[in-house]
Design a protein around this motif. Structure first.
Motif, PDB file in Angstrom:
ATOM      1  N   SER A 337       0.828  -1.206   0.000  1.00 22.42           N
ATOM      2  CA  SER A 337       0.000   0.000   0.000  1.00 22.42           C
ATOM      3  C   SER A 337       0.866   1.262   0.000  1.00 22.42           C
ATOM      4  O   SER A 337       2.006   1.265   0.470  1.00 22.42           O
ATOM      5  N   GLY A 338       0.292   2.332  -0.554  1.00 23.36           N
ATOM      6  CA  GLY A 338       0.939   3.631  -0.518  1.00 23.36           C
ATOM      7  C   GLY A 338       2.070   3.839  -1.494  1.00 23.36           C
ATOM      8  O   GLY A 338       2.709   4.889  -1.493  1.00 23.36           O
ATOM      9  N   TYR A 339       2.339   2.863  -2.353  1.00 22.01           N
ATOM     10  CA  TYR A 339       3.457   3.011  -3.287  1.00 22.01           C
ATOM     11  C   TYR A 339       3.148   4.050  -4.367  1.00 22.01           C
ATOM     12  O   TYR A 339       4.068   4.594  -4.987  1.00 22.01           O
ATOM     13  N   ASN A 340       1.886   4.325  -4.584  1.00 21.32           N
ATOM     14  CA  ASN A 340       1.537   5.402  -5.510  1.00 21.32           C
ATOM     15  C   ASN A 340       1.954   6.756  -4.962  1.00 21.32           C
ATOM     16  O   ASN A 340       2.305   7.672  -5.715  1.00 21.32           O
ATOM     17  N   ASN A 341       1.968   6.921  -3.632  1.00 24.15           N
ATOM     18  CA  ASN A 341       2.389   8.179  -3.028  1.00 24.15           C
ATOM     19  C   ASN A 341       3.883   8.418  -3.210  1.00 24.15           C
ATOM     20  O   ASN A 341       4.329   9.557  -3.336  1.00 24.15           O
ATOM     21  N   GLY A 342       4.668   7.342  -3.196  1.00 26.54           N
ATOM     22  CA  GLY A 342       6.110   7.468  -3.379  1.00 26.54           C
ATOM     23  C   GLY A 342       6.542   7.376  -4.821  1.00 26.54           C
ATOM     24  O   GLY A 342       7.730   7.316  -5.131  1.00 26.54           O
ATOM     25  N   TYR A 343       5.563   7.336  -5.732  1.00 27.96           N
ATOM     26  CA  TYR A 343       5.823   7.296  -7.174  1.00 27.96           C
ATOM     27  C   TYR A 343       6.549   6.013  -7.575  1.00 27.96           C
ATOM     28  O   TYR A 343       7.429   6.011  -8.441  1.00 27.96           O
ATOM     29  N   PHE A 344       6.169   4.904  -6.930  1.00 27.66           N
ATOM     30  CA  PHE A 344       6.760   3.610  -7.246  1.00 27.66           C
ATOM     31  C   PHE A 344       5.786   2.783  -8.078  1.00 27.66           C
ATOM     32  O   PHE A 344       4.573   2.859  -7.918  1.00 27.66           O
ATOM     33  N   SER A 345       6.348   1.943  -8.925  1.00 23.55           N
ATOM     34  CA  SER A 345       5.554   1.121  -9.831  1.00 23.55           C
ATOM     35  C   SER A 345       5.567  -0.336  -9.387  1.00 23.55           C
ATOM     36  O   SER A 345       6.270  -0.717  -8.440  1.00 23.55           O
ATOM     37  N   LEU A 346       4.800  -1.175 -10.094  1.00 18.57           N
ATOM     38  CA  LEU A 346       4.847  -2.615  -9.840  1.00 18.57           C
ATOM     39  C   LEU A 346       6.262  -3.156 -10.016  1.00 18.57           C
ATOM     40  O   LEU A 346       6.715  -4.008  -9.252  1.00 18.57           O
ATOM     41  N   THR A 347       6.962  -2.660 -11.017  1.00 20.31           N
ATOM     42  CA  THR A 347       8.333  -3.126 -11.274  1.00 20.31           C
ATOM     43  C   THR A 347       9.238  -2.806 -10.095  1.00 20.31           C
ATOM     44  O   THR A 347      10.090  -3.627  -9.707  1.00 20.31           O
ATOM     45  N   ASP A 348       9.087  -1.628  -9.480  1.00 18.18           N
ATOM     46  CA  ASP A 348       9.897  -1.268  -8.313  1.00 18.18           C
ATOM     47  C   ASP A 348       9.662  -2.249  -7.173  1.00 18.18           C
ATOM     48  O   ASP A 348      10.597  -2.626  -6.459  1.00 18.18           O
ATOM     49  N   ILE A 349       8.428  -2.655  -6.977  1.00 17.10           N
ATOM     50  CA  ILE A 349       8.097  -3.554  -5.866  1.00 17.10           C
ATOM     51  C   ILE A 349       8.607  -4.968  -6.116  1.00 17.10           C
ATOM     52  O   ILE A 349       9.244  -5.585  -5.255  1.00 17.10           O
ATOM     53  N   PHE A 350       8.368  -5.491  -7.313  1.00 18.76           N
ATOM     54  CA  PHE A 350       8.565  -6.921  -7.573  1.00 18.76           C
ATOM     55  C   PHE A 350       9.886  -7.262  -8.256  1.00 18.76           C
ATOM     56  O   PHE A 350      10.114  -8.436  -8.564  1.00 18.76           O
ATOM     57  N   LYS A 351      10.739  -6.295  -8.466  1.00 14.31           N
ATOM     58  CA  LYS A 351      11.940  -6.577  -9.256  1.00 14.31           C
ATOM     59  C   LYS A 351      12.862  -7.602  -8.607  1.00 14.31           C
ATOM     60  O   LYS A 351      13.589  -8.329  -9.311  1.00 14.31           O
ATOM     61  N   ASN A 352      12.870  -7.706  -7.274  1.00 10.76           N
ATOM     62  CA  ASN A 352      13.754  -8.666  -6.603  1.00 10.76           C
ATOM     63  C   ASN A 352      13.044  -9.951  -6.198  1.00 10.76           C
ATOM     64  O   ASN A 352      13.655 -10.809  -5.559  1.00 10.76           O
ATOM     65  N   PHE A 353      11.770 -10.092  -6.528  1.00 12.02           N
ATOM     66  CA  PHE A 353      11.042 -11.321  -6.226  1.00 12.02           C
ATOM     67  C   PHE A 353      11.186 -12.277  -7.410  1.00 12.02           C
ATOM     68  O   PHE A 353      10.782 -11.961  -8.528  1.00 12.02           O
ATOM     69  N   HIS A 354      11.753 -13.465  -7.126  1.00 13.37           N
ATOM     70  CA  HIS A 354      12.030 -14.408  -8.216  1.00 13.37           C
ATOM     71  C   HIS A 354      11.499 -15.809  -7.963  1.00 13.37           C
ATOM     72  O   HIS A 354      11.478 -16.631  -8.880  1.00 13.37           O
ATOM     73  N   LEU A 355      11.075 -16.102  -6.719  1.00 12.52           N
ATOM     74  CA  LEU A 355      10.624 -17.447  -6.388  1.00 12.52           C
ATOM     75  C   LEU A 355       9.112 -17.470  -6.215  1.00 12.52           C
ATOM     76  O   LEU A 355       8.520 -16.523  -5.711  1.00 12.52           O
ATOM     77  N   PRO A 356       8.451 -18.556  -6.613  1.00  8.45           N
ATOM     78  CA  PRO A 356       6.985 -18.608  -6.576  1.00  8.45           C
ATOM     79  C   PRO A 356       6.438 -18.858  -5.173  1.00  8.45           C
ATOM     80  O   PRO A 356       7.134 -19.346  -4.284  1.00  8.45           O
ATOM     81  N   HIS A 357       5.163 -18.517  -5.012  1.00  9.00           N
ATOM     82  CA  HIS A 357       4.448 -18.830  -3.775  1.00  9.00           C
ATOM     83  C   HIS A 357       3.009 -19.160  -4.143  1.00  9.00           C
ATOM     84  O   HIS A 357       2.173 -18.278  -4.348  1.00  9.00           O
ATOM     85  N   ALA A 358       2.698 -20.460  -4.195  1.00 10.53           N
ATOM     86  CA  ALA A 358       1.363 -20.912  -4.603  1.00 10.53           C
ATOM     87  C   ALA A 358       0.339 -20.753  -3.488  1.00 10.53           C
ATOM     88  O   ALA A 358      -0.862 -20.912  -3.731  1.00 10.53           O
ATOM     89  N   GLY A 359       0.791 -20.406  -2.272  1.00  8.48           N
ATOM     90  CA  GLY A 359      -0.140 -20.270  -1.151  1.00  8.48           C
ATOM     91  C   GLY A 359      -0.802 -18.909  -1.064  1.00  8.48           C
ATOM     92  O   GLY A 359      -1.792 -18.742  -0.350  1.00  8.48           O
ATOM     93  N   ILE A 360      -0.279 -17.929  -1.766  1.00  8.25           N
ATOM     94  CA  ILE A 360      -0.837 -16.579  -1.695  1.00  8.25           C
ATOM     95  C   ILE A 360      -2.143 -16.532  -2.494  1.00  8.25           C
ATOM     96  O   ILE A 360      -2.168 -16.778  -3.696  1.00  8.25           O
ATOM     97  N   THR A 361      -3.233 -16.195  -1.803  1.00  3.61           N
ATOM     98  CA  THR A 361      -4.552 -16.170  -2.433  1.00  3.61           C
ATOM     99  C   THR A 361      -5.152 -14.768  -2.488  1.00  3.61           C
ATOM    100  O   THR A 361      -6.166 -14.564  -3.153  1.00  3.61           O
ATOM    101  N   SER A 362      -4.557 -13.824  -1.773  1.00  2.73           N
ATOM    102  CA  SER A 362      -5.076 -12.455  -1.747  1.00  2.73           C
ATOM    103  C   SER A 362      -3.933 -11.480  -2.000  1.00  2.73           C
ATOM    104  O   SER A 362      -2.900 -11.532  -1.319  1.00  2.73           O
ATOM    105  N   LEU A 363      -4.131 -10.582  -2.973  1.00  2.00           N
ATOM    106  CA  LEU A 363      -3.079  -9.636  -3.355  1.00  2.00           C
ATOM    107  C   LEU A 363      -3.694  -8.242  -3.498  1.00  2.00           C
ATOM    108  O   LEU A 363      -4.694  -8.064  -4.199  1.00  2.00           O
TER     109      LEU A 363
END
Length: 516
Positions: A337-363
């Protein structure tokens, strides 16, 4: 009046819903009398009486203050929810009033909720409160500390509390040693379930040492604590809190008066703090500003938290590769939350995430939009089991491509969603509405999806064009749960036509704050 009428009246007057309505109209003296009728009236009347009456304690030569709305005597059994305001008096006394101390002996056993607002000058008095008084039934504690502003004194003067206005400025360079306060030993708080601590107006690194030691003492004394919320600039040790389930931690960035620079979160210290409660947490919220002037800002890498089920990270960057099933095996809910206030994009958030997680059901994601097709595809691949989605994009006018926006939304079509809310803000052109809907229409099911469009804020909102292409896409999205459009412009005649089009085809569309 016959017996049947009397029975009905008595039954009505013993109905909590009816009683609550009656009691809400009574003043304090009437409530006090009504509570003597029976146990039910006493229990229901207590909350209404508590809202109307108060007892004020002051130090110096003053006695207990009585006002027309206050009780003339303190009833200990009424003191279940207590608000304590501790601010310096005109004579600068900073100890607890004697009459308050005397009453606490009778009140403390009844207190269930305690809300303390205090100046930092009262830290010794606060220590005394927890050392000397036993609160066996206290469930919820809120502590708000207002830091006394540091004046233009030398640091040695500030530490010692001594100041001579006539001394030479050269003496300001005296060497000093900062002594960290010992963690106080407080009486046990056996039933305390939640603590909220807020520190305000800090402008010096050492200001919070006293309150941080008190906070640590409270945590050490609360073996059954479940929920902790902290807005401060220190890092408690949660090792004693073996039942802690929920932690909401906000690091308060401040300007350090002595070094004339901003103080940001220390990521290694934050990580060590989280490590002390890693085996117990089920819900975690983090909000900490990062110093972006650093050439390489420290990467937040969470420790493994095996029982964590929900996490919310607010406007923190950069993030390490911790969002995977090995690190957080029970995680199901993720919020950025709030990444729009800091002018951050989806790419800024997820760029270092590389491994899957099949348990996540809410985003849940709030970001600025920058042509994110590749990142959106990556998110759908890493988290294939998402059922519940909230996506908020703030459009950047000069950098948004129609087809890219369409394809970004279309990237999530692989999910079997049961609930979704898509919010698009700062829309500068109605073609972006069409782009979003063209992306959404490719999703597996439209009925769970709600969409909200908000036009660019300004003197004039974006003009909405209802042409053939727009009509076609609106008709193809008629099975959406709802569509809300606000802050757009349209000539009155054309808007009437649009409203008639909506009604004719029974489209789930609402228009709000539209202008000509």
């Amino acid at each position: 009046m016959d017996n049947l009428d009397i029975h009905a009246s008595t039954k009505a007057l013993m109905n909590p819903l009816v009683l609550n309505l009656i009691l809400s109209y009574m003043d304090a003296p009437t409530l006090k009398s009504a509570r003597s009728v029976c146990t039910l009236w006493a229990d229901l009347g207590a909350s209404f009486l508590g809202k109307q009456v108060s007892v004020t304690f002051e130090n110096c030569c003053r006695k207990v203050i009585s006002k027309s709305k206050e009780l003339d005597s303190l009833r200990p059994e009424l003191a279940r929810s207590v608000g304590l305001i501790m601010l310096p008096s005109h004579c600068d006394w900073v100890s607890l009033p004697k009459n308050l101390i005397a009453n606490l002996l009778h009140v403390s056993h009844h207190v269930v909720e305690l809300d303390v607002t205090m100046s930092s000058k009262f830290e010794p008095a606060l220590e005394q409160l927890w050392r000397m008084h036993y609160f066996p039934n206290l469930l919820h504690l809120t502590l708000t500390v207002i830091m006394i502003k540091v004046g233009y004194l030398s640091l040695s003067e500030h530490l010692s509390g001594n100041y001579n206005a006539n001394q030479d400025d050269e003496e300001d360079d005296v060497e000093f040693v900062v002594v960290t306060p010992k963690i106080p030993q407080f009486l046990t708080l056996p039933n305390l379930k939640s603590i909220k601590l807020v520190v305000k107006d800090q402008n010096d690194m050492i200001q919070d040492r006293g309150i941080s030691s008190i906070c640590q003492g409270l945590l050490n004394s609360s073996p059954n604590i479940l929920h902790v919320a902290i807005n401060a600039s220190f890092y408690p040790d949660f090792t004693p809190c073996t039942k802690l389930e929920t932690l909401v931690y906000t690091f308060i960035r401040f300007d350090d008066f002595w070094v004339d620079e901003e103080v940001y979160v220390d990521v290694p210290k934050l990580t060590r703090m989280l490590d002390t409660c890693r085996n117990y947490l089920t819900r975690l919220t983090l909000s900490c500003d990062t110093d972006w002037e650093l050439a390489q800002p420290p990467i937040l890498m969470l420790p493994s938290i095996p029982n964590l089920m929900a996490i919310e990270i607010m406007d923190m960057q950069p993030l390490g590769n911790f969002l995977h099933s090995v690190h957080l095996p029970n995680l199901t809910q993720v919020t950025f939350s709030g990444y729009n206030n800091g002018y951050f994009s989806l790419t800024d958030i997820f760029k270092n995430f590389h491994l899957p997680h099949a348990g996540i059901t809410s985003l849940d994601m709030e970001t600025v939009y920058f042509n994110e097709v590749e990142t959106a595809t990556k998110i759908a691949r890493l988290f294939p089991s998402v059922k519940k989605l909230r996506l908020k994009f703030v459009i950047c006018e000069d950098e948004t491509d129609f087809l890219e926006l369409r394809d970004t939304l279309g990237s999530f079509a692989t999910w079997n969603l049961t609930s979704a809310l898509v919010e698009i803000e700062d829309v500068c052109d109605s073609t972006y509405v069409r782009a979003v809907l063209l992306g959404l229409v490719t999703w597996k099911a439209l009925t769970p999806i709600a969409v909200k469009f908000v036009g660019l804020d300004g003197k004039f909102g974006p003009r909405f064009v209802l042409n053939y292409e727009m009509e076609e896409i609106l008709l193809s999205c008629r099975s959406l749960r709802w569509i809300e459009m606000s802050r757009f412009r349209m000539e009155e005649e054309k808007r009437i036509e649009f409203e008639e089009f909506i009604e004719e085809h029974a489209l789930p569309i609402t228009l709000s704050r539209w202008e000509e």
